[in-house]
Design an enzyme around this catalytic site. Structure first.
Site, PDB file in Angstrom:
ATOM      1  N   GLY A  45      -2.411  54.950  16.902  1.00  0.00           N
ATOM      2  CA  GLY A  45      -1.469  55.903  17.461  1.00  0.00           C
ATOM      3  C   GLY A  45      -0.797  55.276  18.668  1.00  0.00           C
ATOM      4  O   GLY A  45      -1.318  54.317  19.251  1.00  0.00           O
ATOM      5  N   GLN A  50       3.405  55.219  26.727  1.00  0.00           N
ATOM      6  CA  GLN A  50       2.833  53.864  26.630  1.00  0.00           C
ATOM      7  C   GLN A  50       3.893  52.782  26.454  1.00  0.00           C
ATOM      8  O   GLN A  50       3.581  51.589  26.541  1.00  0.00           O
ATOM      9  CB  GLN A  50       1.834  53.779  25.474  1.00  0.00           C
ATOM     10  CG  GLN A  50       0.593  54.635  25.691  1.00  0.00           C
ATOM     11  CD  GLN A  50      -0.370  54.522  24.527  1.00  0.00           C
ATOM     12  OE1 GLN A  50      -0.197  55.192  23.530  1.00  0.00           O
ATOM     13  NE2 GLN A  50      -1.350  53.646  24.634  1.00  0.00           N
ATOM     14  N   CYS A  98      -7.960  52.248  23.587  1.00  0.00           N
ATOM     15  CA  CYS A  98      -6.564  52.582  23.856  1.00  0.00           C
ATOM     16  C   CYS A  98      -5.781  51.292  24.086  1.00  0.00           C
ATOM     17  O   CYS A  98      -6.253  50.402  24.802  1.00  0.00           O
ATOM     18  CB  CYS A  98      -6.493  53.467  25.102  1.00  0.00           C
ATOM     19  SG  CYS A  98      -4.832  53.941  25.569  1.00  0.00           S
ATOM     20  N   LEU A  99      -4.596  51.206  23.507  1.00  0.00           N
ATOM     21  CA  LEU A  99      -3.788  49.986  23.680  1.00  0.00           C
ATOM     22  C   LEU A  99      -3.424  49.759  25.142  1.00  0.00           C
ATOM     23  O   LEU A  99      -3.175  48.627  25.549  1.00  0.00           O
ATOM     24  CB  LEU A  99      -2.509  50.079  22.838  1.00  0.00           C
ATOM     25  CG  LEU A  99      -2.699  50.069  21.320  1.00  0.00           C
ATOM     26  CD1 LEU A  99      -1.380  50.330  20.617  1.00  0.00           C
ATOM     27  CD2 LEU A  99      -3.316  48.760  20.850  1.00  0.00           C
ATOM     28  N   HIS A 140      -6.236  62.318  21.506  1.00  0.00           N
ATOM     29  CA  HIS A 140      -6.119  61.104  22.335  1.00  0.00           C
ATOM     30  C   HIS A 140      -4.653  60.847  22.679  1.00  0.00           C
ATOM     31  O   HIS A 140      -4.300  60.628  23.850  1.00  0.00           O
ATOM     32  CB  HIS A 140      -6.728  59.900  21.609  1.00  0.00           C
ATOM     33  CG  HIS A 140      -6.569  58.618  22.363  1.00  0.00           C
ATOM     34  ND1 HIS A 140      -7.628  57.926  22.907  1.00  0.00           N
ATOM     35  CD2 HIS A 140      -5.451  57.895  22.694  1.00  0.00           C
ATOM     36  CE1 HIS A 140      -7.170  56.859  23.556  1.00  0.00           C
ATOM     37  NE2 HIS A 140      -5.856  56.804  23.413  1.00  0.00           N
ATOM     38  N   GLU A 141      -3.791  60.883  21.644  1.00  0.00           N
ATOM     39  CA  GLU A 141      -2.363  60.605  21.883  1.00  0.00           C
ATOM     40  C   GLU A 141      -1.736  61.715  22.727  1.00  0.00           C
ATOM     41  O   GLU A 141      -0.938  61.446  23.632  1.00  0.00           O
ATOM     42  CB  GLU A 141      -1.610  60.462  20.555  1.00  0.00           C
ATOM     43  CG  GLU A 141      -2.074  59.303  19.687  1.00  0.00           C
ATOM     44  CD  GLU A 141      -2.195  57.995  20.449  1.00  0.00           C
ATOM     45  OE1 GLU A 141      -1.385  57.736  21.362  1.00  0.00           O
ATOM     46  OE2 GLU A 141      -3.137  57.221  20.157  1.00  0.00           O
ATOM     47  N   HIS A 144      -2.015  61.502  26.436  1.00  0.00           N
ATOM     48  CA  HIS A 144      -1.052  60.612  27.099  1.00  0.00           C
ATOM     49  C   HIS A 144       0.167  61.390  27.602  1.00  0.00           C
ATOM     50  O   HIS A 144       0.772  61.018  28.609  1.00  0.00           O
ATOM     51  CB  HIS A 144      -0.570  59.514  26.138  1.00  0.00           C
ATOM     52  CG  HIS A 144      -1.529  58.363  25.995  1.00  0.00           C
ATOM     53  ND1 HIS A 144      -1.852  57.524  27.037  1.00  0.00           N
ATOM     54  CD2 HIS A 144      -2.225  57.899  24.931  1.00  0.00           C
ATOM     55  CE1 HIS A 144      -2.710  56.599  26.611  1.00  0.00           C
ATOM     56  NE2 HIS A 144      -2.961  56.807  25.340  1.00  0.00           N
TER      57      HIS A 144
HETATM   58 ZN   LIG Z   1      -4.242  55.648  24.230  1.00  0.00          ZN
END
Ligand SMILES: [Zn+2]
Length: 190
Positions: A45, A50, A98-99, A140-141, A144
């Site tokens: 995701g 991000q 997480c990226l 999770h997304e 953000h």
């Molecule tokens: Zn993340």
């Protein structure tokens, strides 16, 4: 295009993102770019903050996990102006990454069911219930968009242990296979 990923410590990851209008410039292209950037960095995701855009948009594609989680087959979606209106069910622990926080995984508790309102890429509104793995990835997304990172949700003891690792990551001491933007580095507006 493939965007660099904004890394822990950058203030854009802490902003509450804003809803957008249907005439948001080049929205289709932006959604395609989010997917492309996510695939390139091998994420499940990716949320607009991000890549430095503080708007309520994220994309998910759970297909790479569908071997172990059959429910994720073809779970590919864009969520625009997403708002979770209900969370319920037991809190369940699961390891997350997480990226924006490379090479760090921690166990996070999340509710098992959510109800979310959002628009899709065709600007059709949905009001849907998700559970299990899908609910986890969405939450999770979604976090953000509210300036929340999964490391905020680990237990207080782990959080203390994580502090120096997170500081190191924010200063660029990590390996990543994708391009990144650190706090203090400028996000190019396109
Ligand atoms: Zn993340």
């Amino acid at each position: 295009m493939i965007y660099p990923i904004v890394i822990y410590g950058h203030p854009v990851l802490r902003k509450v993102a804003e809803d957008i209008q249907g005439d948001y410039p080049d929205l289709r292209q932006l959604i395609d770019d989010l997917f492309e950037t996510m695939y390139k960095s091998e994420g499940l995701g990716l949320a607009a903050p991000q890549i430095g855009k503080s708007i309520r948009l994220f994309v998910i594609d759970g297909t790479p996990l569908s071997d172990e989680e059959p429910s994720l087959a073809d779970f590919k979606k864009a969520f625009i102006n997403a708002h979770i209106i209900e969370k319920c069910g037991d809190l369940k622990p699961m390891s997350e990454g997480c990226l924006s926080i490379p090479n760090l995984r921690e166990e996070v508790n999340r509710e098992d069911h959510i109800r979310i309102r959002y628009y899709d890429e065709n600007w059709e509104q949905h009001d849907e219930v998700f559970d299990g793995y899908k609910a986890r990835i969405i939450q999770h997304e979604y976090d953000h968009l509210d300036g929340i990172l999964f490391t905020d949700k680990v237990n207080p003891l782990r959080k203390r242990l994580l502090k120096s690792k997170l500081t190191a990551i924010s200063k660029g001491r990590f390996e990543a296979s994708y391009k990144t933007i650190l706090a203090g580095q400028k996000i190019k507006s396109t």
